[in-house]
Design an enzyme around this catalytic site. Structure first.
Site, PDB file in Angstrom:
ATOM      1  N   GLY A  29      40.931  39.207  37.104  1.00  0.00           N
ATOM      2  CA  GLY A  29      42.008  38.861  37.903  1.00  0.00           C
ATOM      3  C   GLY A  29      42.263  39.882  38.880  1.00  0.00           C
ATOM      4  O   GLY A  29      41.614  40.995  38.757  1.00  0.00           O
ATOM      5  N   SER A  54      35.560  27.068  51.042  1.00  0.00           N
ATOM      6  CA  SER A  54      36.893  26.408  50.835  1.00  0.00           C
ATOM      7  C   SER A  54      37.788  26.266  51.981  1.00  0.00           C
ATOM      8  O   SER A  54      39.112  25.591  52.012  1.00  0.00           O
ATOM      9  CB  SER A  54      37.670  27.115  49.749  1.00  0.00           C
ATOM     10  OG  SER A  54      38.230  28.327  50.390  1.00  0.00           O
ATOM     11  N   LYS A  68      45.946  30.678  44.809  1.00  0.00           N
ATOM     12  CA  LYS A  68      46.105  30.063  46.314  1.00  0.00           C
ATOM     13  C   LYS A  68      47.503  29.594  46.415  1.00  0.00           C
ATOM     14  O   LYS A  68      48.324  29.526  47.486  1.00  0.00           O
ATOM     15  CB  LYS A  68      45.041  29.139  46.730  1.00  0.00           C
ATOM     16  CG  LYS A  68      43.667  29.728  46.692  1.00  0.00           C
ATOM     17  CD  LYS A  68      42.710  28.679  47.240  1.00  0.00           C
ATOM     18  CE  LYS A  68      41.331  29.415  47.187  1.00  0.00           C
ATOM     19  NZ  LYS A  68      40.265  28.287  47.594  1.00  0.00           N
ATOM     20  N   VAL A  91      47.713  42.954  37.553  1.00  0.00           N
ATOM     21  CA  VAL A  91      48.306  41.980  36.922  1.00  0.00           C
ATOM     22  C   VAL A  91      48.317  42.241  35.058  1.00  0.00           C
ATOM     23  O   VAL A  91      48.824  41.431  34.465  1.00  0.00           O
ATOM     24  CB  VAL A  91      47.488  40.598  37.055  1.00  0.00           C
ATOM     25  CG1 VAL A  91      47.614  40.067  38.506  1.00  0.00           C
ATOM     26  CG2 VAL A  91      45.974  40.783  36.752  1.00  0.00           C
ATOM     27  N   GLY A  92      47.884  43.343  34.848  1.00  0.00           N
ATOM     28  CA  GLY A  92      48.021  43.768  33.490  1.00  0.00           C
ATOM     29  C   GLY A  92      46.735  43.751  32.796  1.00  0.00           C
ATOM     30  O   GLY A  92      46.851  43.982  31.298  1.00  0.00           O
TER      31      GLY A  92
END
Length: 805
Positions: A365, A689, A732, A369-370
């Site tokens: 991640g 993408s 996203k 975020v931990g």
């Protein structure tokens, strides 16, 4: 012997004109017989002419010995008049000469410079009678010289007798000076001391310093000698004791080697595995056969210390209460529901089986975020010790496996070092930033980690330094990464990936209120209730002062606010309670750094907003297309990678193939140059993408229809206009919400991924699922297209795409 030229000056003193020879690094004293080696052509010529005439020469020292051809200014003014006693030419071209000093002379002037120097000199006479002070100084100098001779063994004792027999104080000073090991400058100072008293005082001062230095040298030599004698004595006694033990048949080390006996006790107390104990006993036997001062013995002692101190069988008892584990995880972390569920599943299996079962977790991640903190919470929940190794930038395989003992200063690898540090064999072991491993000529650390992270192999992990197997099967390995793309495939296959996406605004608000603010208050020495931030202020910081997937910058901004509050309290000595409101933020943090809401004020032609994924979370980026009269050139800028460039070309081919449907002249590509640009050109970009975003911007630029500013999109495009699925969906969509987007277009095939995460997403974000490009254009364009040819044929039963009016 012919007499030198003499003449009487106006002053009335007699002067002699004589040859002069400069000396380097040497001073000739009167009454001394000194051998000299003459090598300069000018000096040899002076000697040859002297032997043919007066045999008298003036010797003067150079001020700087490095000058090869000294001039008059490079020479001292006081020298020594000497008689040449003997001269001998040597095979190497130099001349050896034996001279006897006669008296001091002063150079009055140079009368000739070529082919050698000739000077006018006046002799400096010694006094016939001497003062009482001179007599006293003579006694002091003789006494000092006696002490100097005793300390300096390079001067023979017979020299002292020759000195004592000299009754002329001036000659005595010169003689002693010639025996002392002095610098040329010091000897020249003595030569230039024209009165006897001054000469003796100078000599006395120099000898006092020399005696002090010699005393220090003697003390140091004594210490060194004693140390050497002690070592030699110990070695001799040990060798003798060894021989006696061999005669008696006794085991070495039991009686004569207290160190070996101590190691034997430690090995017995360590309860080593059989193979390790056998290795330790062999090394101890080698140690007994080596001299104590051997360098190899120090290597063996260090190796034995490592073997004895490693936690071969020492383990902590794990806490297996799943309810308690759940409570600890919830207390330590807000949200992260899926991550917590997977961890609780792991604990359930552990509680039932009692063994880890070979699971290696990998938290992937964006930063903040931990990932690292949840690994610590797992250790806390299990009641195990925690250790961490940062792998970012590690390039050497030896960092993992250790260095072989053949190298000086070798050590085990960081896996074994960390276990040695925590002193248990079953810690929670975090391998941080595994996606940032490097490799070079020293090996590939990722390949070395294959053995560490393979449950079938790590029970017999081999470290190069230990040379024995260490069981890592009870270690709970957790790894972290920002992206899985750079993790080698074989390593990725050995780990279970747990995605940790970015936080929503609501989650960040909950984390700030429940965790960050209390922690920062304690860190800044503020009691609870002394300072705080209301909910609107926190939301403003989240939206306009930070733009991140995690909460690190949010924590920094909260810390900045509290530091300013602390500064006010200390400066004003106030007891006031501070509650920071939204309107106060500019005072504490300055102007907002980011704009919350839409990037554009109005709908734009040729500009579409794309949703992108980065290693630090999701983001939005505008894609710009401009059309100019030209010859059909396509320009791509913005540091686009190969995949993204191919995506742009596929989008261009799609638009060309559907020119009639889009109301375009089918030969437009021959008449116009098209430039596609992705801003922030210094940042490399890649991936497929952005395909539908590029196609939408192209369509807008060519048709003149604006793209809605409140719509963002992501998806790969094919030549037939199909919209293919993408990754990083949650990041996203969170980025779209942060940017004030109201409608996000995503591939139809990603609907199953959306259904899994929709509970974690904001409810005010509308999602449009698109399977084909016309569906994208129908939502993204500000008004519907008008088809140039209404007679387009579709598949039987199919309706015309909704993009047409």
């Amino acid at each position: 012997m012919s007499e030198p030229k003499r003449r009487q000056e106006k002053s009335g003193g007699w002067q002699e004109e004589l040859p002069l020879i400069p000396l380097r690094n040497m001073v000739v004293f009167p009454q001394m017989i000194v051998p000299l080696f003459i090598g300069r052509n000018r000096s040899i010529k002076a000697l040859e002419d002297t032997l043919a005439k007066e045999k008298m020469v003036v010797f003067v020292s150079q001020k700087n010995e490095e000058v090869e051809e000294p001039g008059p200014r490079d020479l001292c003014t006081i020298g020594t008049l000497a008689e040449v006693v003997q001269l001998m030419a040597l095979p190497d071209g130099t001349t050896k000469v034996l001279v006897e000093g006669i008296c001091r002379v002063k150079i009055e002037k140079f009368t000739q410079e070529a082919p050698y120097y000739r000077v006018a000199v006046s002799r400096i006479a010694e006094p016939a009678e001497f003062s009482a002070e001179a007599e006293a100084l003579v006694r002091s100098v003789v006494k000092q010289f006696e002490e100097y001779v005793k300390l300096n063994r390079r001067i023979p004792s017979e020299t002292l007798m020759s000195i004592i027999n000299v009754d002329n104080p001036g000659r005595l000073a010169d003689l002693i000076s010639s025996y002392l090991t002095l610098k040329v400058e010091e000897k020249q100072e003595i030569l230039e001391a024209l009165t006897v008293e001054k000469r003796l005082k100078k000599l006395s001062d120099i000898m006092e310093k020399e005696i002090e230095v010699l005393n220090v040298e003697k003390a140091l030599q004594g210490k060194v000698r004693k140390q050497i004698e002690k070592v030699q004595k110990e070695y001799y006694l040990k060798e003798k004791l060894r021989a006696i033990q061999e005669e008696l048949g006794e085991a070495e080390g039991e009686e004569g080697q207290p160190e070996a006996a101590e190691y034997k006790q430690k090995i017995a107390a360590a309860k080593l595995p059989p193979a390790v104990k056998e290795k330790a006993d062999k090394e101890l036997e080698r140690l007994n056969q080596m001299p104590a001062m051997s360098s190899e013995s120090a290597v063996i002692r260090t190796y034995l210390d490592w073997l004895i101190e490693l936690p071969w069988k020492k383990k902590t008892k794990s806490r297996l209460d799943i309810t308690a584990v759940e409570k600890i995880l919830n207390d330590d972390h807000y949200g992260l529901t899926k991550v917590k569920e997977r961890i609780l599943e792991y604990f359930a299996v552990l509680q039932l089986t009692g063994r880890i079962g070979g699971t290696i977790l990998c938290f992937v991640g964006p930063p903040g975020v931990g990932k690292t903190s949840i690994a610590r919470s797992i250790a806390h929940a299990m009641g195990r010790k925690f250790t961490r190794v940062a792998l970012g930038g590690v390039r050497d395989e030896a960092e993992i496996r250790g260095h072989r003992r053949t190298y000086v200063g070798s050590l085990p690898g960081r896996i074994i070092q960390s276990l040695h540090k925590v002193k248990v064999g079953n810690p929670v072991f975090l391998l941080d930033e595994i996606d940032k491993l490097g490799n070079d000529f020293r090996g590939d650390p990722a390949s070395a980690l294959l053995e560490v992270l393979d449950p079938e192999m790590n029970k017999e992990f081999s470290d190069h330094y230990l040379e024995v197997e260490f069981d890592l099967s009870d270690v709970f390995f957790i790894t972290t990464a920002n992206t899985r793309d750079t993790i080698p495939r074989p390593l990725l296959d050995r780990m279970e990936i747990i995605e940790m996406s970015g936080y929503t605004e609501e989650e960040k608000l909950g984390i700030a209120k429940g965790y960050l603010i209390p922690r920062e208050l304690e860190k800044h020495g503020l009691k609870k209730g002394k300072a705080g931030l209301d909910e609107e202020a926190l939301m403003e910081i989240i939206r306009e002062y930070t733009r991140e997937a995690g909460v690190r910058n949010l924590e920094r901004e909260i810390g900045t606010v509290l530091r300013k509050i602390v500064t006010k309290l200390v400066r004003e000595k106030s007891e006031e309670r501070f509650q920071v409101k939204k309107s106060d933020l500019e005072e504490y943090l300055g102007a907002p750094r980011y704009r919350f809401g839409l990037a554009e004020e109005e709908d734009q032609v040729g500009t579409a907003t794309g949703l992108v994924w980065t290693a630090v979370g999701g983001d939005t980026t505008p894609i710009e297309v401009t059309v100019m009269p030209g010859r059909g050139n396509l320009t791509l800028t913005g540091q686009l990678g190969d995949v993204m460039q191919e995506s742009a070309k596929a989008a261009m081919s799609f638009v060309r193939s559907r020119a009639a449907e889009l109301g375009l002249d089918e030969s437009f590509y021959r008449k116009f140059d098209i430039h596609i640009h992705v801003p922030e050109g210094a940042v490399p970009k890649d991936g497929p993408s952005a395909g539908i975003t590029i196609a939408t911007a192209l369509t807008s630029a060519l048709t003149g229809i604006p793209v809605r500013r409140d719509v963002a999109m992501t998806g790969e495009i094919t030549l037939r206009g199909k919209v293919l699925p993408i990754g990083g969906l949650k990041e996203k969509l969170l980025a779209a919400r942060r940017a004030g987007i109201k409608n996000a277009i995503i591939p139809k095939e990603n609907q199953k991924d959306y259904d899994e995460i929709k509970k974690e997403l904001p409810t005010d974000l509308q999602i449009t699922f698109a399977a084909e490009m016309p569906e994208v254009l129908a939502v993204a364009l500000a008004k519907k297209l008008k088809a140039k040819d209404k007679g387009i044929k579709y598949l039987p039963g199919a309706e015309p795409p909704p993009m047409y009016a």
